[in-house]
Design an enzyme around this catalytic site. Structure first.
Site, mmCIF file in Angstrom:
data_model
loop_
_atom_site.group_PDB
_atom_site.id
_atom_site.type_symbol
_atom_site.label_atom_id
_atom_site.label_comp_id
_atom_site.label_asym_id
_atom_site.label_seq_id
_atom_site.Cartn_x
_atom_site.Cartn_y
_atom_site.Cartn_z
ATOM 1 N N HIS A 1 -1.121 -1.304 -4.279
ATOM 2 C CA HIS A 1 -2.409 -0.983 -3.665
ATOM 3 C C HIS A 1 -2.526 0.531 -3.485
ATOM 4 C CE1 HIS A 1 -6.005 -2.376 -1.534
ATOM 5 N NE2 HIS A 1 -5.820 -1.375 -0.685
ATOM 6 N N SER B 1 0.824 -1.204 0.000
ATOM 7 C CA SER B 1 0.000 0.000 0.000
ATOM 8 C C SER B 1 0.859 1.255 0.000
ATOM 9 C CB SER B 1 -0.916 0.020 1.225
ATOM 10 O OG SER B 1 -1.567 1.268 1.332
ATOM 11 N N ASP C 1 -6.626 -6.844 4.118
ATOM 12 C CA ASP C 1 -5.968 -5.544 4.290
ATOM 13 C C ASP C 1 -6.145 -5.086 5.736
ATOM 14 O OD1 ASP C 1 -4.975 -2.975 4.144
ATOM 15 O OD2 ASP C 1 -6.411 -2.260 2.665
ATOM 16 N N GLY C 2 -5.012 -4.816 6.404
ATOM 17 C CA GLY C 2 -5.077 -4.260 7.752
ATOM 18 C C GLY C 2 -4.221 -5.021 8.740
ATOM 19 N N GLY C 3 -3.130 -4.398 9.185
ATOM 20 C CA GLY C 3 -2.282 -5.025 10.189
ATOM 21 C C GLY C 3 -1.544 -6.252 9.702
ATOM 22 N N MET D 1 -11.481 -6.463 5.203
ATOM 23 C CA MET D 1 -10.768 -5.495 6.028
ATOM 24 C C MET D 1 -10.587 -6.054 7.437
ATOM 25 S SD MET D 1 -10.052 -2.901 4.086
ATOM 26 C CE MET D 1 -9.413 -1.843 5.399
ATOM 27 N N MET E 1 -12.475 3.765 -1.006
ATOM 28 C CA MET E 1 -13.132 3.944 0.295
ATOM 29 C C MET E 1 -13.893 5.258 0.230
ATOM 30 S SD MET E 1 -10.214 2.545 2.917
ATOM 31 C CE MET E 1 -8.775 2.797 1.881
ATOM 32 N N ASP F 1 -4.986 3.429 -2.104
ATOM 33 C CA ASP F 1 -6.153 3.716 -1.267
ATOM 34 C C ASP F 1 -6.726 5.089 -1.607
ATOM 35 O OD1 ASP F 1 -6.378 1.410 0.501
ATOM 36 O OD2 ASP F 1 -4.436 2.025 1.286
ATOM 37 N N GLY G 1 1.223 -2.192 4.259
ATOM 38 C CA GLY G 1 1.774 -0.855 4.123
ATOM 39 C C GLY G 1 2.990 -0.648 4.985
ATOM 40 N N HIS H 1 -8.402 0.812 -4.384
ATOM 41 C CA HIS H 1 -9.372 0.526 -3.329
ATOM 42 C C HIS H 1 -10.163 1.794 -3.035
ATOM 43 C CE1 HIS H 1 -9.953 -0.738 1.191
ATOM 44 N NE2 HIS H 1 -11.087 -0.679 0.521
ATOM 45 N N MET I 1 -9.530 7.720 -0.500
ATOM 46 C CA MET I 1 -10.411 8.083 0.607
ATOM 47 C C MET I 1 -11.000 9.462 0.363
ATOM 48 S SD MET I 1 -8.052 6.892 3.833
ATOM 49 C CE MET I 1 -7.038 5.413 3.763
ATOM 50 N N GLY J 1 -9.618 3.535 6.632
ATOM 51 C CA GLY J 1 -9.437 4.972 6.759
ATOM 52 C C GLY J 1 -8.128 5.410 7.371
ATOM 53 N N PHE J 2 -7.426 4.481 8.027
ATOM 54 C CA PHE J 2 -6.165 4.827 8.667
ATOM 55 C C PHE J 2 -5.162 3.690 8.477
ATOM 56 C CE2 PHE J 2 -9.523 6.920 11.040
ATOM 57 C CZ PHE J 2 -9.064 8.223 11.155
ATOM 58 N N GLY J 3 -3.899 4.031 8.271
ATOM 59 C CA GLY J 3 -2.852 3.029 8.207
ATOM 60 C C GLY J 3 -2.313 2.735 9.594
ATOM 61 N N GLY J 4 -1.607 1.616 9.725
ATOM 62 C CA GLY J 4 -0.901 1.311 10.963
ATOM 63 C C GLY J 4 -1.745 0.773 12.105
#
Length: 213
Positions: free
Chosen positions: A34, A9, A174-176, A139, A69, A36, A196, A67, A38, A144-147
């Site tokens: 990827h 990402s 996607d996510g963590g 998800m 969002m 994102d 990411g 993606h 938003m 809406g937020f990375g990390g």
């Protein structure tokens, strides 16, 4: 299982050196890129839009995994397709009854169509789309937020999706995502991973990407 598709990402890239950071993951063996999108409405943050996707297309050979969002995704399929997207994923929660038409709209443009669900959405909600979509994006954080930290209960949706779809369906998570959570997702049936911070904050990007497979 076929090769796991790794899609770093660019949300975690240095936007002042975006071409450099895209080339870093491309040269390190990434499969997709990827991107994102938003809008500040469907999710709190605002990122990038059509002009940036068009610019990215000019400097990479990687398929652009876009993606959305955003609210009203149906209004933006054609602009992102024209900008160079290869895969467009939209959120079921932003489309609801329009989801079938949006999938067909994306595919009619010659692109792969993905449908995504947020952590609180049960996969049964999208059961009718599993046979027509090219990809489902699960998800494992709130979009809406990375990390953010990986939500393991969201990964439990993967077996249901795999059992109720064709073998050709790509299940992306996607996510963590890191080496440990990637293993969990792959064992449950995922075959595409978005990462990411794990990739871009790594001292060895090549090793980080390979560790996700």
């Amino acid at each position: 299982m076929k090769k796991v598709i790794i899609s770093p990402s660019i949300l975690s890239a240095d936007f002042a050196n975006l071409e450099r950071d895209i080339k870093l993951v491309e040269n390190a063996g990434a499969d997709w890129l990827h991107v994102d999108i938003m809008d500040g409405h469907f999710v709190p943050n605002i990122t990038i839009g059509v002009p940036v996707v068009k610019s990215i297309k000019k400097i990479t050979n990687l398929p652009l995994d876009v993606h959305l969002m955003i609210e009203n995704p149906d209004k933006y399929i054609q602009p992102f397709a024209a900008a160079g997207a290869d895969i467009i994923t939209f959120h079921y929660e932003a489309a609801n009854e329009k989801s079938f038409d949006i999938i067909k709209q994306i595919q009619s443009a010659g692109l792969k169509a993905g449908i995504s669900i947020k952590p609180k959405t049960h996969p049964e909600t999208i059961k009718d789309f599993l046979d027509i979509a090219d990809m489902v994006l699960v998800m494992t954080v709130e979009p809406g937020f990375g990390g953010q930290k990986f939500m393991s209960n969201c990964a439990d949706k993967i077996p249901y999706i795999r059992e109720n779809s064709t073998e050709n369906l790509i299940i992306q998570v996607d996510g963590g995502i890191n080496a440990d959570t990637a293993k969990i997702c792959i064992e449950k049936g995922a075959n595409s991973l978005v990462a990411g911070n794990y990739v871009y904050k790594s001292a060895d990007i090549n090793a980080a990407i390979q560790s996700l497979r």
